[in-house]
Design a protein around this motif. Structure first.
Motif, mmCIF file in Angstrom:
data_model
loop_
_atom_site.group_PDB
_atom_site.id
_atom_site.type_symbol
_atom_site.label_atom_id
_atom_site.label_comp_id
_atom_site.label_asym_id
_atom_site.label_seq_id
_atom_site.Cartn_x
_atom_site.Cartn_y
_atom_site.Cartn_z
ATOM 1 N N GLU A 13 82.748 -25.817 -18.358
ATOM 2 C CA GLU A 13 81.683 -25.623 -17.886
ATOM 3 C C GLU A 13 80.422 -26.478 -18.485
ATOM 4 O OE1 GLU A 13 78.580 -21.729 -17.242
ATOM 5 O OE2 GLU A 13 80.667 -21.337 -17.885
ATOM 6 N N LEU A 14 80.427 -26.624 -19.711
ATOM 7 C CA LEU A 14 79.380 -27.622 -20.218
ATOM 8 C C LEU A 14 79.442 -28.981 -19.657
ATOM 9 C CD1 LEU A 14 77.048 -27.768 -22.210
ATOM 10 C CD2 LEU A 14 78.589 -28.427 -23.820
ATOM 11 N N LEU A 15 80.659 -29.685 -19.591
ATOM 12 C CA LEU A 15 80.819 -30.962 -19.038
ATOM 13 C C LEU A 15 80.225 -30.832 -17.658
ATOM 14 C CD1 LEU A 15 84.160 -32.087 -20.730
ATOM 15 C CD2 LEU A 15 81.939 -32.738 -21.398
ATOM 16 N N GLU A 16 80.631 -29.871 -16.878
ATOM 17 C CA GLU A 16 80.245 -29.923 -15.523
ATOM 18 C C GLU A 16 78.598 -29.825 -15.359
ATOM 19 O OE1 GLU A 16 81.743 -30.454 -12.473
ATOM 20 O OE2 GLU A 16 83.399 -31.112 -13.905
ATOM 21 N N ARG A 17 78.151 -29.150 -16.298
ATOM 22 C CA ARG A 17 76.646 -29.028 -16.195
ATOM 23 C C ARG A 17 76.150 -30.141 -16.874
ATOM 24 N NH1 ARG A 17 74.429 -23.138 -17.843
ATOM 25 N NH2 ARG A 17 75.712 -21.579 -16.588
ATOM 26 N N VAL A 18 76.413 -30.881 -17.674
ATOM 27 C CA VAL A 18 76.033 -31.951 -18.173
ATOM 28 C C VAL A 18 75.961 -33.075 -17.045
ATOM 29 C CG1 VAL A 18 76.251 -34.031 -19.763
ATOM 30 C CG2 VAL A 18 76.465 -31.531 -20.705
ATOM 31 N N LYS A 19 77.004 -33.226 -16.221
ATOM 32 C CA LYS A 19 77.198 -34.171 -15.161
ATOM 33 C C LYS A 19 76.256 -33.901 -14.073
ATOM 34 C CE LYS A 19 82.283 -34.891 -15.659
ATOM 35 N NZ LYS A 19 83.656 -34.777 -15.103
ATOM 36 N N LYS A 20 75.962 -32.619 -13.846
ATOM 37 C CA LYS A 20 75.130 -31.933 -12.822
ATOM 38 C C LYS A 20 73.714 -32.056 -13.137
ATOM 39 C CE LYS A 20 78.639 -29.675 -10.316
ATOM 40 N NZ LYS A 20 79.160 -28.388 -9.830
ATOM 41 N N GLY A 21 73.118 -32.454 -14.361
ATOM 42 C CA GLY A 21 72.068 -32.223 -14.905
ATOM 43 C C GLY A 21 71.548 -30.773 -15.061
ATOM 44 N N GLY A 22 72.537 -29.769 -15.165
ATOM 45 C CA GLY A 22 72.080 -28.271 -15.471
ATOM 46 C C GLY A 22 72.921 -27.420 -14.532
#
Length: 81
Positions: A58-67
């Motif tokens: 989940e953190l990696l996805e949030r980092v890729k999407k900028g939040g």
């Protein structure tokens, strides 16, 4: 009666009895909990590992999407949305 053993419990219980951390085995703990009346004893270490993997994904996805940030997580079985 049901007992759930959290990962931090294994080293902590050994130290309470004056033993090196992790000396008391899962089997010994399960037997002890059965002797004091628990019918079912669950080891939550695997579930904690799965939680960590999901949090990382989940953190990696949030980092890729900028939040969105911040991201709050917990291994607690009582943690809810």
């Amino acid at each position: 009666h049901v007992c759930q053993i959290a990962p931090a419990f294994f080293p902590a219980i050994s130290e309470e009895f004056g033993l090196p951390p992790g000396t008391i085995s899962v089997g010994q703990l399960v037997e002890a909990f059965h002797l004091i009346g628990f019918q079912h004893v669950f080891d939550l270490r695997f579930a904690a590992d799965v939680t960590i993997m999901e949090e990382g994904t989940e953190l990696l996805e949030r980092v890729k999407k900028g939040g969105p940030f911040p991201m709050f997580t917990s291994c607690c079985a009582g943690w809810m949305r």
